[in-house]
Design a protein around this motif. Structure first.
Motif, PDB file in Angstrom:
ATOM      1  N   ASP A 114       0.751  -1.211   0.179  1.00 38.31           N
ATOM      2  CA  ASP A 114       0.082   0.050   0.017  1.00 38.31           C
ATOM      3  C   ASP A 114       0.864   1.191   0.019  1.00 38.31           C
ATOM      4  N   ASN A 115       1.302   1.616  -1.018  1.00 37.65           N
ATOM      5  CA  ASN A 115       2.105   2.795  -1.267  1.00 37.65           C
ATOM      6  C   ASN A 115       1.012   4.182  -1.008  1.00 37.65           C
ATOM      7  N   ASP A 116       1.667   4.987   0.041  1.00 38.05           N
ATOM      8  CA  ASP A 116       1.063   6.001   0.333  1.00 38.05           C
ATOM      9  C   ASP A 116      -0.156   5.999   1.202  1.00 38.05           C
ATOM     10  N   GLU A 117      -0.523   4.638   1.675  1.00 39.49           N
ATOM     11  CA  GLU A 117      -1.570   4.332   2.264  1.00 39.49           C
ATOM     12  C   GLU A 117      -2.933   4.669   1.631  1.00 39.49           C
ATOM     13  N   ALA A 118      -2.866   4.481   0.394  1.00 45.88           N
ATOM     14  CA  ALA A 118      -3.994   4.848  -0.316  1.00 45.88           C
ATOM     15  C   ALA A 118      -5.024   3.929  -0.229  1.00 45.88           C
ATOM     16  N   LEU A 119      -4.803   2.499  -0.230  1.00 43.12           N
ATOM     17  CA  LEU A 119      -5.835   1.577  -0.177  1.00 43.12           C
ATOM     18  C   LEU A 119      -6.584   1.525   1.332  1.00 43.12           C
ATOM     19  N   GLN A 120      -5.676   1.900   2.308  1.00 40.65           N
ATOM     20  CA  GLN A 120      -6.174   1.774   3.732  1.00 40.65           C
ATOM     21  C   GLN A 120      -7.217   2.946   3.796  1.00 40.65           C
ATOM     22  N   LYS A 121      -6.950   4.091   3.077  1.00 40.70           N
ATOM     23  CA  LYS A 121      -7.685   5.281   3.282  1.00 40.70           C
ATOM     24  C   LYS A 121      -9.083   4.852   2.693  1.00 40.70           C
ATOM     25  N   ILE A 122      -9.203   4.166   1.373  1.00 46.16           N
ATOM     26  CA  ILE A 122     -10.370   3.970   0.816  1.00 46.16           C
ATOM     27  C   ILE A 122     -11.166   3.247   1.472  1.00 46.16           C
ATOM     28  N   ILE A 123     -10.672   1.975   2.157  1.00 48.73           N
ATOM     29  CA  ILE A 123     -11.303   0.956   2.975  1.00 48.73           C
ATOM     30  C   ILE A 123     -11.760   1.712   4.113  1.00 48.73           C
ATOM     31  N   SER A 124     -11.230   2.676   4.807  1.00 49.47           N
ATOM     32  CA  SER A 124     -11.646   3.208   5.944  1.00 49.47           C
ATOM     33  C   SER A 124     -12.789   4.364   5.665  1.00 49.47           C
ATOM     34  N   THR A 125     -12.747   4.689   4.504  1.00 47.84           N
ATOM     35  CA  THR A 125     -13.971   5.761   4.098  1.00 47.84           C
ATOM     36  C   THR A 125     -14.903   5.316   3.544  1.00 47.84           C
ATOM     37  N   THR A 126     -15.034   3.909   2.666  1.00 50.16           N
ATOM     38  CA  THR A 126     -16.022   3.703   1.853  1.00 50.16           C
ATOM     39  C   THR A 126     -16.597   2.214   2.333  1.00 50.16           C
ATOM     40  N   LYS A 127     -17.523   1.752   1.990  1.00 50.32           N
ATOM     41  CA  LYS A 127     -18.191   0.306   2.409  1.00 50.32           C
ATOM     42  C   LYS A 127     -18.207  -0.594   1.235  1.00 50.32           C
ATOM     43  N   ALA A 128     -17.807  -1.714   1.630  1.00 49.48           N
ATOM     44  CA  ALA A 128     -18.064  -2.755   0.656  1.00 49.48           C
ATOM     45  C   ALA A 128     -19.174  -3.289   0.560  1.00 49.48           C
ATOM     46  N   GLU A 129     -19.740  -3.765  -0.487  1.00 48.01           N
ATOM     47  CA  GLU A 129     -21.240  -4.403  -0.583  1.00 48.01           C
ATOM     48  C   GLU A 129     -21.125  -5.527  -1.474  1.00 48.01           C
ATOM     49  N   PHE A 130     -21.384  -6.534  -0.866  1.00 51.99           N
ATOM     50  CA  PHE A 130     -21.660  -7.613  -1.565  1.00 51.99           C
ATOM     51  C   PHE A 130     -23.019  -7.921  -2.317  1.00 51.99           C
ATOM     52  N   PRO A 131     -23.106  -8.221  -3.418  1.00 53.53           N
ATOM     53  CA  PRO A 131     -24.484  -8.411  -4.035  1.00 53.53           C
ATOM     54  C   PRO A 131     -25.490  -9.246  -3.641  1.00 53.53           C
ATOM     55  N   THR A 132     -26.591  -9.083  -3.050  1.00 54.18           N
ATOM     56  CA  THR A 132     -27.595  -9.834  -2.555  1.00 54.18           C
ATOM     57  C   THR A 132     -28.757 -10.180  -3.429  1.00 54.18           C
ATOM     58  N   PRO A 133     -29.380 -11.295  -3.316  1.00 51.02           N
ATOM     59  CA  PRO A 133     -30.404 -11.763  -4.241  1.00 51.02           C
ATOM     60  C   PRO A 133     -31.681 -10.550  -4.076  1.00 51.02           C
ATOM     61  N   ASP A 134     -32.105 -10.174  -5.233  1.00 49.01           N
ATOM     62  CA  ASP A 134     -33.428  -9.538  -5.184  1.00 49.01           C
ATOM     63  C   ASP A 134     -34.640 -10.596  -5.071  1.00 49.01           C
ATOM     64  N   TYR A 135     -35.351 -10.579  -4.095  1.00 46.05           N
ATOM     65  CA  TYR A 135     -36.381 -11.615  -3.695  1.00 46.05           C
ATOM     66  C   TYR A 135     -37.499 -11.608  -4.839  1.00 46.05           C
ATOM     67  N   GLN A 136     -37.712 -10.219  -5.232  1.00 44.55           N
ATOM     68  CA  GLN A 136     -38.962 -10.159  -6.095  1.00 44.55           C
ATOM     69  C   GLN A 136     -38.601 -10.573  -7.341  1.00 44.55           C
ATOM     70  N   TRP A 137     -37.203 -10.252  -7.666  1.00 45.36           N
ATOM     71  CA  TRP A 137     -36.860 -10.715  -9.067  1.00 45.36           C
ATOM     72  C   TRP A 137     -36.843 -12.277  -9.197  1.00 45.36           C
ATOM     73  N   ILE A 138     -36.629 -13.203  -8.061  1.00 49.04           N
ATOM     74  CA  ILE A 138     -36.750 -14.331  -8.019  1.00 49.04           C
ATOM     75  C   ILE A 138     -38.038 -14.900  -8.405  1.00 49.04           C
ATOM     76  N   GLU A 139     -38.891 -14.512  -7.492  1.00 49.52           N
ATOM     77  CA  GLU A 139     -40.412 -14.826  -7.441  1.00 49.52           C
ATOM     78  C   GLU A 139     -40.935 -14.444  -8.785  1.00 49.52           C
ATOM     79  N   ASP A 140     -40.459 -13.335  -9.780  1.00 54.82           N
ATOM     80  CA  ASP A 140     -41.270 -12.935 -10.892  1.00 54.82           C
ATOM     81  C   ASP A 140     -40.759 -14.040 -11.981  1.00 54.82           C
ATOM     82  N   ARG A 141     -39.662 -14.852 -11.584  1.00 56.69           N
ATOM     83  CA  ARG A 141     -38.830 -15.673 -12.825  1.00 56.69           C
ATOM     84  C   ARG A 141     -39.265 -17.147 -12.471  1.00 56.69           C
ATOM     85  N   PHE A 142     -39.158 -17.655 -11.116  1.00 54.60           N
ATOM     86  CA  PHE A 142     -39.257 -18.830 -10.709  1.00 54.60           C
ATOM     87  C   PHE A 142     -40.242 -19.869 -11.483  1.00 54.60           C
TER      88      PHE A 142
END
Length: 257
Positions: A114-142
């Motif tokens: 991490d040169n200049d701690e640029a990655l750590q700064k981003i991790i500290s100030t932004t949020k990771a978001e794992f994609p989650t299923p859209d239940y209505q999308w699933i029901e509309d198609r199932f």
């Protein structure tokens, strides 16, 4: 083996002026690396290298005995270079991103360089978001998807029906069961060890042999599993698809044919 490879990458990149940082992702984040694991690396660069495959391959070739490398369009990620190295034989996924692109992530990786701690700064100030299923999308198609699978069975296209069942497990059942068990919804990844016993058995009941009776039994089990998951996870804002009753009658009639 994987971490030794990564140490070599760190050594190679640490004095490269183009490099902002390096991070480990995937199994490294969850501390689940074993002898069967791939190595997932994220290389953050000042300039955009992912627009040119030859530049990505040029970097990858510096890290070891590179046998094969191709980009990840088949998984919707052209910034990913999928590599196979020898001595030792190791699968390494390398994602090349800019610093701005690093902000948009599904997990917080382990920072390796991490040169200049640029990655750590981003991790500290932004949020990771794992994609989650859209239940209505699933029901509309199932239920329409279920009818499609039934028509393949009715025509005797059993291999296509088997592929269809695998798709349901990857896109619907695996993710929903993971959520029920408080895991990240990563398809069917590690379902053998991370699901409760009864949940795993329910998923296992959707497997089948290459014949009509077995496939119909598996689809019937899939319907029951879906209804159970729908009851456990969906809230009252989800609108149920009116095709359900008609498709279930179709499945019942198909058993008589």
């Amino acid at each position: 083996m994987q971490k030794e490879f990564a140490k070599n990458v760190i050594h190679i990149l640490k004095n490269d002026p183009t490099i902002v940082g390096l991070a480990g992702a995937g199994s490294w984040v969850t501390n689940e690396i074993d002898q069967w694991s791939d190595l997932d690396l994220v290389i953050v660069t000042k300039d955009n290298l992912n627009a040119d495959k030859s530049l990505m391959v040029e970097y990858a070739s510096r890290f070891g005995n590179l046998l094969s490398a191709f980009t990840g369009e088949h998984v919707g990620e052209k910034r990913l270079l999928i590599c196979l190295y020898d001595e030792p034989l190791l699968h390494v996924d390398i994602k090349f991103v800019t610093l701005d692109e690093f902000c948009d992530r599904i997990e917080d990786p382990v920072i390796l360089l991490d040169n200049d701690e640029a990655l750590q700064k981003i991790i500290s100030t932004t949020k990771a978001e794992f994609p989650t299923p859209d239940y209505q999308w699933i029901e509309d198609r199932f239920w329409t998807w279920l009818h499609y699978g039934l028509t393949k069975i009715g025509r005797g296209e059993y291999f296509e029906a088997l592929d269809f069942m695998a798709y349901l497990r990857m896109v619907i059942f695996g993710p929903l069961l993971h959520i029920k068990n408080k895991n990240l919804p990563r398809g069917v990844r590690r379902v053998e060890t991370t699901l409760a016993h009864d949940d795993f058995k329910s998923l296992e009941s959707t497997l089948s042999f290459n014949n009509k009776e077995s496939l119909l039994n598996a689809l019937s089990n899939a319907v029951q599993l879906y209804k159970t998951l729908r009851q456990d996870l969906f809230n009252d804002k989800i609108s149920y698809n009116k095709a359900e009753d008609s498709v279930l009658r179709y499945m019942k009639d198909l058993r008589k044919c």
